[in-house]
Design an enzyme around this catalytic site. Structure first.
Site, PDB file in Angstrom:
ATOM      1  N   GLU A 103       4.783   5.729   8.273  1.00  0.00           N
ATOM      2  CA  GLU A 103       3.604   5.692   7.385  1.00  0.00           C
ATOM      3  C   GLU A 103       3.062   7.096   7.151  1.00  0.00           C
ATOM      4  O   GLU A 103       2.698   7.457   6.031  1.00  0.00           O
ATOM      5  CB  GLU A 103       2.524   4.783   7.993  1.00  0.00           C
ATOM      6  CG  GLU A 103       2.948   3.312   8.003  1.00  0.00           C
ATOM      7  CD  GLU A 103       1.932   2.413   8.690  1.00  0.00           C
ATOM      8  OE1 GLU A 103       1.596   2.679   9.860  1.00  0.00           O
ATOM      9  OE2 GLU A 103       1.460   1.460   8.050  1.00  0.00           O
ATOM     10  N   GLU A 123       6.811  -3.220  13.229  1.00  0.00           N
ATOM     11  CA  GLU A 123       5.605  -3.982  13.595  1.00  0.00           C
ATOM     12  C   GLU A 123       5.881  -5.479  13.626  1.00  0.00           C
ATOM     13  O   GLU A 123       5.317  -6.214  14.441  1.00  0.00           O
ATOM     14  CB  GLU A 123       4.473  -3.687  12.594  1.00  0.00           C
ATOM     15  CG  GLU A 123       3.837  -2.307  12.736  1.00  0.00           C
ATOM     16  CD  GLU A 123       4.603  -1.220  11.986  1.00  0.00           C
ATOM     17  OE1 GLU A 123       5.734  -1.474  11.492  1.00  0.00           O
ATOM     18  OE2 GLU A 123       4.053  -0.100  11.902  1.00  0.00           O
TER      19      GLU A 123
END
Ligand code: NAI
Length: 678
Positions: A103, A123
């Site tokens: 990210e 995740e």
């Protein structure tokens, strides 16, 4: 660790921002704060180069912070600041770029990576969606299809593939600093921020196909489909989609599923380093002998080969050795066919493998693993023969399921080199390894058992000696419950459906039909003389065996099977046996609903798991959970039976267990944990 986890240095018109937060440069609060400061500190530079010290770029968030409320500065804000910075950022990457790491990289103006770098949004594996724009920037940067693969399936992506997809500006070999300098020397025009780019939607049909594929593989886990949903918010303007992703991420941190998956993640690490290994150095092992090349021995040999060892398999005679050789080759070829092994690596494995009759072949082995028939005298004779030919310090291990390793190794010279290594079937696939020390086992021998497990990519769990060690001791209680349930009013289909509702891949009766009823039958006949007469014993399974209903292979067992089919069909004959048994025993049959049966299964597993910890057979609840997840198919999304009992509430588990015990007096022992929760 250096005092400040993020430092900024100047080199002419370049600013070097370095994250140094061992072991994996996770985005802890201090790192986030440091990055935010760095955005100010790079002011005036032509380019800010963001890199990490140590073995890897940022490989994720700090999961130990996930139970508490998030602390400022939040990662989405930090990444926004990087993306909006007047000084453009270049991400200079190596190692693993995971979760928050990817990210952050997507917030930079440019990204370059060392060739071996791997990228992922894992995740989903811990029940979450990314929380800092991962699902919003990835479709804009690399396209929806690859973003779905990464976020919803957790697939890792190589640097060349990332370059091809447009996620990287360059891939380099060797010197990272030189690569960054080269890039800086010929800096392209600053591209549009990733968050400002258009997301190209996927065609409706393709999206539906992906959804179906993901739902099928999710096996009841919700996070894969939630990731798919969050990725579709990338079709909205970023300022709308990103807060939605963040809100979902924060919600999911509190979810049962994410808590369970995080527990499993930490438990895996915990069990691999039991206290007993402190200070013990494993020995170097390169040659492994496997004795017995049946179902288990062949699987263990295949596992050893894939772990890089030279493996020699010893069978009773030349014919059995040839059969074992063919079995192991078949397993290797099967792995190639499933696309999990290249033909080249398979050939290398075959070249490291020999099978023969006669113990001489074990002479140079550093470790021998015995997997012959489950018979004490046979096993003892094997170890006598091995002790004669092998080095006096070579490690001797037994794969016994139920025999006491102390009896097996009684009389062997240097018992400190002996231990149990209990694999699960099929041994080249199942991830669990129970490592069972004798009282005499030397710490470095035990440590070698764990390092072998690691090389075989197993989850190794330390287990004490008792009937069935950790896993099979729990299995025995689960099976006993299942038979009591039949006697008291349920049918096999009810119990199997409830087990599947709990998330187990199969119920106890379907499973017995698959593996065959005869071994357990022989076991029961053997135990008949020593069985506690106060304990309730249900004879339904014995009756079926006497009737020749021995499972799928005999065409019928707990269920009927149509010719050539493996689909279980409820059997009127079995139902009659069950009902007849209840009648003969004067039992009133009371059917139970699915939830009640599931709770009872969980209660019995958790009660026995607690007793196993209380008896010192397992080190912790986490160890019990790992055994059940990796050896018996307990759903990871429930974290294992001990974690699941906590999630349901130990008070409810205890009340259920007390009720089960009351229904069958003298048959169940309550754990202290359960007694304490009553
Ligand atoms: P199996 O019957 O498939 O294989 C045993 C093999 O040992 C046969 O190929 C036999 O020819 C060979 N053998 C017997 N005596 C021998 C000797 N003196 N020297 C060399 N080879 C000899 O049995 P399986 O299922 O592979 O079980 C082996 C061991 O693994 C048993 O102790 C069992 O309790 C244990 N185990 C079995 C599991 C299972 O799911 N079947 C799971 C975990 C452990």
């Amino acid at each position: 660790m250096s005092a400040a986890p993020v430092t900024v240095a100047r080199d002419g018109d370049l600013a070097l921002v370095t994250i140094d937060n061992p072991p994996v440069n996770a985005t802890s609060t201090a790192v986030r704060a440091g990055l935010l400061r760095a955005v100010d500190e790079v002011a005036g530079a032509r380019l800010a180069i963001l890199r990490c010290a140590g073995k890897t770029f940022v490989a994720g968030g700090d999961m130990s912070e996930f139970d508490a409320l998030p602390v400022e500065p939040h990662l989405p804000d930090v990444i926004q600041a990087i993306e909006d910075s007047t000084v453009p950022f270049l991400a200079l990457m190596h190692g693993s770029v995971l979760g928050g790491g990817f990210e952050i990289a997507m917030g930079c103006a440019w990204r370059i990576a060392e060739r071996g770098t791997r990228f992922g949004l894992p995740e989903v594996n811990v029940g979450l969606v990314p929380g800092a724009g991962g699902t919003q920037r990835a479709p804009r940067l690399v396209g929806m299809a690859l973003a779905i693969d990464m976020a919803a399936s957790g697939r890792m992506v190589s640097a060349p593939e990332m370059l091809e997809a447009g996620g990287l500006d360059a891939v380099f070999d060797g010197d990272a600093e030189a690569a960054a300098r080269d890039f800086a020397a010929d800096l392209p025009a600053r591209p549009m921020k990733v968050s400002a780019r258009e997301t190209v939607p996927m065609g409706a049909a393709a999206l539906e196909a992906k959804r179906a594929e993901i739902a099928k593989r999710a096996k009841g886990q919700q996070s894969p489909l939630l990731n798919l949903e969050a990725l579709q918010w990338a079709l909205l303007p970023f300022e709308k989609g990103q807060p939605r992703e963040r809100a979902l991420h924060l919600d999911l941190r509190q979810s049962d599923e994410s808590r369970a998956l995080r527990h499993a993640f930490f438990a895996e690490r915990e069990v691999s380093r039991p206290a007993a290994l402190k200070g013990a150095e494993p020995r170097n092992i390169s040659r492994v002998a496997v004795i017995g090349g049946g179902l288990m021995g062949a699987g263990i040999a295949a596992a050893g080969l894939s772990g890089g060892y030279a493996v020699t398999l010893i069978e009773r005679d030349a014919e059995a050795a040839a059969a074992a050789q063919a079995r192991v080759s078949g397993l290797i070829e099967g792995t190639v066919k499933r696309g999990k092994l290249s033909a080249e690596k398979a050939a290398a494995q075959q070249a490291r493998f020999t099978a023969s009759a006669g113990y001489d072949a074990a002479r140079d082995a550093d470790l021998a693993i015995e997997a012959v028939f489950e018979d004490l005298d046979t096993k003892r004779a094997v170890f006598d023969a091995l002790a004669d030919v092998m080095r006096p310090d070579a490690i001797l291990a037994t794969n016994t399921s139920y025999l006491d390793p102390c009896d097996i190794f009684a009389g062997i010279a240097s018992p400190e080199r002996c231990l149990g290594l209990h694999f699960f079937s099929p041994a080249h696939v199942m991830k669990l390894l129970e490592v069972v020390p004798l009282p005499e086992t030397a710490p470095e021998v035990l440590a070698t058992g764990f390092s072998l497990g690691k090389a075989l990519r197993k989850v190794s769990v330390l287990a004490g000696i008792c009937d069935g060690f950790i896993g099979n001791r729990m299995l025995a209680e689960y099976r006993r419950l299942a038979e009591y349930l039949l006697a008291d009013g349920c049918l096999p289909g009810d119990v199997d459906a409830a087990a599947r509702a709990l998330g187990l891949p199969m119920g106890p009766f379907e499973l017995q039909d698959l593996t065959g009823l005869q071994i357990a039958w022989a076991n029961r006949l053997r135990q008949a003389a020593t069985r506690d007469p106060a304990q309730r014993y249900v004879t339904i399974a014995d009756r079926l065996c006497e009737m020749g209903r021995l499972g799928q292979r005999s065409g019928k067992g707990w269920y009927d099977y149509e010719e050539g089919s493996r689909a279980p069909v409820p059997s009127p004959e079995v139902q009659a046996v069950i009902q007849g048994y209840s009648r003969d025993q004067g039992l009133t049959r009371t059917p139970l609903d699915k939830d009640e049966i599931s709770t009872r299964i969980l209660a019995v597993l958790a009660n026995e798991g607690a007793r196993i910890v209380e008896d010192g057979i397992a080190e912790s609840d986490a160890a019990v959970d790992m055994v059940q997840i990796h050896g018996y198919g307990f759903p990871r999304r429930r974290g294992g039976p001990m974690h699941a009992a906590g999630a349901v509430g130990w008070d409810r588990i205890a009340a259920t267990m007390a009720w089960i015990a009351e229904e069958s007096p003298g048959s169940w022992v309550l754990s202290e944990q359960v007694k304490g929760a009553l």
